[in-house]
Each structure stands twice: as structure tokens, then as C-alpha cells.
Design a protein around this motif. Structure first.
Motif, short mmCIF file in Angstrom:
data_model
loop_
_atom_site.label_atom_id
_atom_site.label_comp_id
_atom_site.label_asym_id
_atom_site.label_seq_id
_atom_site.Cartn_x
_atom_site.Cartn_y
_atom_site.Cartn_z
N HIS A 113 0.81 -1.22 0.00
CA HIS A 113 0.00 0.00 0.00
C HIS A 113 0.85 1.28 0.00
CE1 HIS A 113 -2.93 -3.09 1.04
NE2 HIS A 113 -3.83 -2.28 0.49
N GLY A 114 2.08 1.13 -0.50
CA GLY A 114 2.89 2.30 -0.79
C GLY A 114 3.98 2.65 0.18
N VAL A 115 4.05 1.95 1.33
CA VAL A 115 5.08 2.27 2.33
C VAL A 115 6.40 1.65 1.90
CG1 VAL A 115 5.77 2.04 4.76
CG2 VAL A 115 3.36 2.39 4.16
N ARG A 116 7.46 2.42 1.99
CA ARG A 116 8.80 1.92 1.66
C ARG A 116 9.66 1.90 2.93
NH1 ARG A 116 6.42 0.08 -1.48
NH2 ARG A 116 6.12 0.54 -3.71
N PHE A 117 10.51 0.90 3.03
CA PHE A 117 11.37 0.75 4.20
C PHE A 117 12.83 0.94 3.81
CE2 PHE A 117 7.53 -1.62 5.24
CZ PHE A 117 7.28 -1.19 6.54
N GLN A 118 13.61 1.45 4.74
CA GLN A 118 15.02 1.62 4.48
C GLN A 118 15.79 0.38 4.93
OE1 GLN A 118 15.26 5.32 6.72
NE2 GLN A 118 16.61 4.37 8.20
N PRO A 119 17.01 0.17 4.42
CA PRO A 119 17.78 -1.00 4.85
C PRO A 119 17.98 -1.00 6.36
CG PRO A 119 18.81 0.06 2.96
CD PRO A 119 17.72 0.97 3.42
N SER A 120 18.19 -2.18 6.93
CA SER A 120 18.30 -2.30 8.39
C SER A 120 19.45 -1.45 8.92
CB SER A 120 18.51 -3.76 8.79
OG SER A 120 19.70 -4.27 8.24
N LEU A 121 19.22 -0.92 10.12
CA LEU A 121 20.18 -0.03 10.76
C LEU A 121 21.06 -0.79 11.73
CD1 LEU A 121 17.79 2.92 11.72
CD2 LEU A 121 19.42 2.89 9.85
N SER A 122 22.30 -0.32 11.86
CA SER A 122 23.15 -0.79 12.95
C SER A 122 23.39 0.40 13.87
CB SER A 122 24.47 -1.33 12.39
OG SER A 122 25.13 -0.32 11.66
N GLY A 123 24.19 0.21 14.91
CA GLY A 123 24.52 1.34 15.79
C GLY A 123 23.74 1.29 17.08
N THR A 124 23.61 2.46 17.73
CA THR A 124 23.09 2.49 19.10
C THR A 124 21.65 2.04 19.21
OG1 THR A 124 22.48 4.81 18.80
CG2 THR A 124 24.59 4.38 19.82
N LEU A 125 20.86 2.15 18.14
CA LEU A 125 19.47 1.74 18.25
C LEU A 125 19.31 0.22 18.27
CD1 LEU A 125 17.70 4.36 15.99
CD2 LEU A 125 17.39 4.05 18.43
N SER A 126 20.24 -0.52 17.69
CA SER A 126 20.27 -1.99 17.68
C SER A 126 18.89 -2.59 17.47
CB SER A 126 20.92 -2.53 18.98
OG SER A 126 20.31 -1.99 20.13
N LEU A 127 18.22 -2.18 16.38
CA LEU A 127 16.85 -2.61 16.13
C LEU A 127 16.69 -3.36 14.81
CD1 LEU A 127 15.01 0.69 17.15
CD2 LEU A 127 15.04 -1.41 18.45
N ALA A 128 17.78 -3.76 14.19
CA ALA A 128 17.70 -4.36 12.86
C ALA A 128 16.86 -5.63 12.85
CB ALA A 128 19.10 -4.65 12.33
N ARG A 129 16.74 -6.28 14.00
CA ARG A 129 16.00 -7.53 14.10
C ARG A 129 14.54 -7.31 14.45
NH1 ARG A 129 15.37 -11.34 17.94
NH2 ARG A 129 16.35 -10.05 19.54
N THR A 130 14.23 -6.19 15.11
CA THR A 130 12.90 -6.02 15.70
C THR A 130 12.06 -4.93 15.04
OG1 THR A 130 13.81 -4.49 17.34
CG2 THR A 130 13.69 -6.83 17.96
N ASN A 131 12.69 -3.90 14.47
CA ASN A 131 11.96 -2.73 13.99
C ASN A 131 12.33 -2.39 12.56
OD1 ASN A 131 11.80 -2.64 16.94
ND2 ASN A 131 10.86 -0.63 16.66
N ALA A 132 11.29 -2.20 11.73
CA ALA A 132 11.48 -1.80 10.33
C ALA A 132 11.29 -0.29 10.23
CB ALA A 132 10.48 -2.52 9.44
N PHE A 133 12.27 0.41 9.67
CA PHE A 133 12.27 1.87 9.59
C PHE A 133 11.72 2.35 8.25
CE2 PHE A 133 14.70 1.34 13.29
CZ PHE A 133 14.78 2.55 13.96
N PHE A 134 10.85 3.37 8.31
CA PHE A 134 10.20 3.88 7.10
C PHE A 134 11.16 4.77 6.32
CE2 PHE A 134 6.81 4.18 10.52
CZ PHE A 134 6.38 2.87 10.35
N LEU A 135 11.19 4.58 5.01
CA LEU A 135 11.93 5.49 4.15
C LEU A 135 11.14 6.80 4.08
CD1 LEU A 135 14.46 5.50 2.30
CD2 LEU A 135 12.95 4.90 0.41
N GLY A 136 11.78 7.89 4.47
CA GLY A 136 11.07 9.17 4.54
C GLY A 136 10.34 9.37 5.86
N GLY A 137 10.58 8.47 6.82
CA GLY A 137 9.99 8.62 8.15
C GLY A 137 8.47 8.50 8.13
N GLY A 138 7.86 8.95 9.23
CA GLY A 138 6.41 8.86 9.36
C GLY A 138 5.66 9.67 8.32
N LYS A 139 6.25 10.79 7.92
CA LYS A 139 5.58 11.62 6.92
C LYS A 139 5.51 10.89 5.57
CE LYS A 139 4.79 16.48 6.37
NZ LYS A 139 5.16 17.82 6.77
#
Length: 469
Positions: A113-139
Motif C-alpha cells: 500500500h505504498g510504504v517503503r522501508f530503508q535497509p536495516s540499521l546498525s549502531g546504538t538503536l540496535s533494532l535491525a531484528r525487531t523494527n522496520a524503519f520507514f523510508l522518509g519517516g512517518g511523513k
């Protein structure tokens, strides 16, 4: 080519969705795909549409094996364990498991339905396994859903403030809203309430929390004032949650009163010491990885004098966290930093010295996982990432309580349906922050608000369309 737009008040609607954020959009899209004629009433002007969803970044998702941008797997039991830890068990386990299980099918649905996700993140958030990040954020997510909704024929009215839902026994008979100084009345077959919490009504917050709430900052939209929530609760719709419980985080004290959004959040606490305005520590800064514990710090700061805290770090920790929108306060000595932050210089120096003396072997320091590098004989302790604050220049941030959304809300069942006096309201469903207190009794888990909104928005849309048909 589309004809001229007919006035919303002159049409008949299968479904009216109140609120144009993530949950409302998921409901509208799902219902429209089922053949329903759908109207969204959004209080905000068009540039500010989307409620708190436009400030979000990610979606917490169960998955068996890699899924979209997510790596490895994140099981139902681990997800539930994470939720039970942050809520201290204050959750409806049936609804929680429903949200968790359904999240796995939501991610491909979002992409469809049009939502795009960015590649998994590393670093302090350590969420690559649990959270999918939106390309362009919530907006980006909100805009994608509005495009999809428009393509399905969903009509949206902006600056349309719902003031009253008229109940006739156990059904909604009509909706009253104002727009451009005119009052309109609709009688749709089905209604989905997705209008958020009451956090932008600071008088209501103060009634719940006391005068301290006047010092809180509101991270999200100024339009979530709880008007529809109060209207329904006053008419006896079953409620859930505690008015003093909310998603509250410690944010940069320089943030605006409203709508500062995600960029005002500070992720530096695990690598710092945090003191109050007397330069005294008051909690374990290293209790757990930040995405699981960041949401307790709003309440911790709220309990301090003047509802303010102060982060103190040194040069070696500056690059370990995602920077805030505001640069830190910088000084060559702790005493100079204290003066700049209106803290007692001698006391801050003593607090740092006591902390430094309690630090031990730091060879196991690992910034993205629990490392057990802790203090000894210090109250409160710091149980992970405890390194002495010794390397100039020194840096500081002020912290204030930033409220994202409140947990007092509409009680729903597994079909997202509301009730009155233990009877279902036959044509009323709720989704998103306005019913999240059904699952979040206290605390918060990063990305889980979007999970609740997506899962229950889709359920509400499906049920509302089926009722209309």
C-alpha cells in the motif's frame, strides 16, 4: 476525469473515520478495498495531517526468518516478553498477542500500500531484528497512505473537528463536526474512532498529574485534545487505562511546547550520568538497551524538582548516540559546564567524582549491547556502560518530560469494537492511540504504537465495512 467534489454533508457514507493518522488510514484503506464508501474527518489542516504518525520512524514486527528489511527472526514469545517487561505485566495478553502475531502480515501489507522501508540499521538503536524503519519517516508513510486512499475513492475533509457523536441506545446515530465556521451532521452506517489521546489538552493533563504537568512538553500534534474521547466516555462508553499513564520520554529541554517530534528525543542517557537540579543522580542510566527503557525516563524526570534533569557526558561518549536537533552545551571543565547549566558547580564535581570512583574495569565496554560494565557500591548503581567521566571537553543536555500520547482510552475487544454497559456498540470501532491503553497499561516499547495502530486499524476497517455491507 473526476467530477466536482460533492459536499461531505450531502452524501451518504458507509463509514466515517475520525482521525487521519496511521490507524485511521489503515481502517479507511481496508474498508474502501472491501467496497465501502469512506470519509475521513481530519481535525488538522492538510499540511499537518497524520497526527502523531508523521513523527514516527519505525514499526515493531514479529517475523520468522528475514522479512523485508528485518534480519534473523523475532518470535511471538520474545516480543511478548519485551512488552511484559516494559509494562510490568499491565497488558491485556489476548489483545497483545493479537497485535504481535498480526504484525508479521502487516509489513508486506504496508509495502503493498505504498510504504517503503530503508535497509536495516546498525549502531546504538540496535533494532535491525525487531523494527522496520520507514523510508522518509512517518511523513513518508502518511503521504503514501493518503495517495493509496485517494486512489480508492476515500474522501478526506481537513480542519473538520468532530464535536459530538450522538448515541441512540447501543449505536452511533450521528456525528457532528465543524468546518470553516459551519456545523455539519452526518449519519454513517459505521464509525471508526482513530483520534488519538488527550495529551495536547494540558488542562486535562494537569487534572490527572497535578500542576507538574504544566511543565511537560507535547512531542506530537497539538490537535490531539481528546474531544471525541471525552464525548464518548461522558456517554458511558467503556474505558480502559489510567489518565496518569502515557508514553512519556525525556526530551531535549529546548524543544518547543508542541510538535517537536522525534528529533527532540535524546539517546545519550546510557552513556551518561543524569542529575536533577541539585546535581544528584536519581536512577540507573544503564538499566537496559535504550529502545526498551527510553520511555521510562519521561516519568523519572517528571518526578524531579521543576520536572527537569541534566545529562552529563564527556568527549569519549559524544559519538555513541544519534545526535539531537540541538547541539549539546560544551565546556572545558565540569565547573564551567555546571555554571552554563545552572547547576551547583561543587555538587556536580562531587557527584561525578563519586561516580568515577565507583567505576571499575571498563575493558568489556560495548555500546550496543548489555555489557555488565557497572559501578560498585554506588546508589543508585549504573549497571551497564559505566565509564568514568574524565575526558574534556564535557557536554550537557537539559531534559524535560515529553508526552507522546496518553493511555486513558476506549476499551475494545479483539474485533476493535467498543461497548457500553457490557454491550457492543453495534457500529462503533476504535483504533490506534485512542485504544492503545487496552494493551499498554504503562511503559512503552519502541515502534509498538505503530503496530497497534496498523493491526487494529485494519481490523476496525474490515469490521466496519462488513457491518455496512
Amino acid at each position: 476525469m473526476k467530477g466536482p467534489k460533492v459536499k461531505a454533508s450531502e452524501q451518504t457514507w458507509d463509514l466515517v473515520v475520525i482521525g487521519g493518522g496511521n490507524a485511521g488510514l489503515c481502517a479507511a484503506i481496508t474498508a474502501a478495498e472491501a467496497g465501502a464508501r469512506v470519509l475521513i474527518l481530519e481535525t488538522a489542516p492538510k499540511p499537518y495531517r497524520g497526527g502523531n504518525s508523521r513523527h514516527t520512524r519505525n514499526f515493531r514486527c514479529m517475523h520468522h526468518g528475514p522479512l523485508g528489511p528485518l534480519v534473523e527472526s523475532y518470535t511471538e514469545e520474545e516480543y511478548l516478553s519485551d512488552l511484559l517487561k516494559v509494562t510490568d505485566g499491565k497488558t491485556d495478553e489476548g489483545l497483545a498477542r493479537l497485535a504481535i502475531r498480526t504484525s508479521e502480515e502487516c509489513l508486506p501489507w504496508m509495502q503493498d500500500h505504498g510504504v517503503r522501508f530503508q535497509p536495516s540499521l546498525s549502531g546504538t538503536l540496535s533494532l535491525a531484528r525487531t523494527n522496520a524503519f520507514f523510508l522518509g519517516g512517518g511523513k513518508g508513510l502518511v503521504n503514501a497512505y493518503y495517495r493509496t486512499a485517494q486512489g480508492l475513492g476515500v474522501q478526506v475533509e481537513y480542519e473538520a473537528a468532530v464535536t459530538h457523536l450522538e448515541l441512540d441506545d447501543n449505536r452511533v446515530a450521528s456525528i457532528t463536526y465543524t468546518q470553516n465556521g459551519e456545523t455539519h451532521r452526518l449519519s454513517p452506517t459505521s464509525v471508526v474512532v482513530a483520534a488519538g489521546g488527550f495529551q495536547a489538552d494540558t488542562d486535562w493533563l494537569a487534572r490527572a498529574w497535578g500542576p507538574a504537568a504544566k511543565n511537560f512538553l507535547i512531542r506530537g500534534t497539538p490537535y490531539n485534545r481528546g474531544v471525541v474521547l471525552a464525548d464518548l466516555l461522558d456517554q458511558g462508553i467503556e474505558q480502559v487505562g489510567d489518565p496518569t499513564q502515557c508514553h512519556a520520554v525525556a526530551i531535549d529541554g529546548r524543544a518547543p511546547k508542541f510538535d517537536g517530534g522525534i528529533v527532540t528525543r535524546l539517546d545519550c542517557v546510557p552513556f551518561s550520568i543524569v542529575v536533577n537540579n541539585q546535581a544528584e543522580r536519581f536512577y540507573d542510566e544503564g538499566e537496559d538497551v535504550w529502545p526498551k527503557r527510553y520511555a521510562i525516563w519521561g516519568r523519572l524526570v517528571a518526578a524531579q524538582p521543576d520536572q527537569v534533569g541534566y545529562v552529563i557526558i564527556d568527549a569519549k561518549s559524544l559519538k555513541l548516540f544519534m545526535p539531537s536537533v540541538f547541539p549539546p552545551i560544551k565546556a572545558d571543565t565540569l565547573e564551567e559546564l555546571a555554571v552554563k547549566m545552572d547547576l551547583p558547580p561543587e555538587k556536580l564535581r562531587a557527584t561525578v567524582a563519586e561516580f568515577n570512583a565507583a567505576c571499575g574495569d571498563i575493558s568489556g565496554f560495548h555500546p550496543t549491547e548489555l555489557d555488565g560494565v557497572s559501578t560498585t557500591g554506588l546508589t543508585p548503581p549504573k549497571t551497564n556502560w559505566a565509564r568514568p567521566i574524565t575526558d574534556p571537553p564535557f557536554y550537557g543536555y537539559s531534559l524535560r518530560t515529553g508526552v507522546t500520547f496518553t493511555y486513558l482510552g476506549l476499551k475494545v475487544d479483539e474485533n476493535a469494537q467498543c461497548s457500553i454497559g457490557n454491550r457492543p456498540v453495534t457500529n462503533l470501532w476504535a483504533a490506534g492511540e485512542t485504544m492503545a491503553g487496552s494493551i499498554l497499561g504503562q511503559g512503552y516499547l519502541a515502534g509498538f504504537g505503530m503496530t497497534i495502530g496498523t493491526v487494529f486499524g485494519r481490523i476496525a476497517g474490515k469490521e466496519a465495512a462488513a457491518h455496512a455491507n
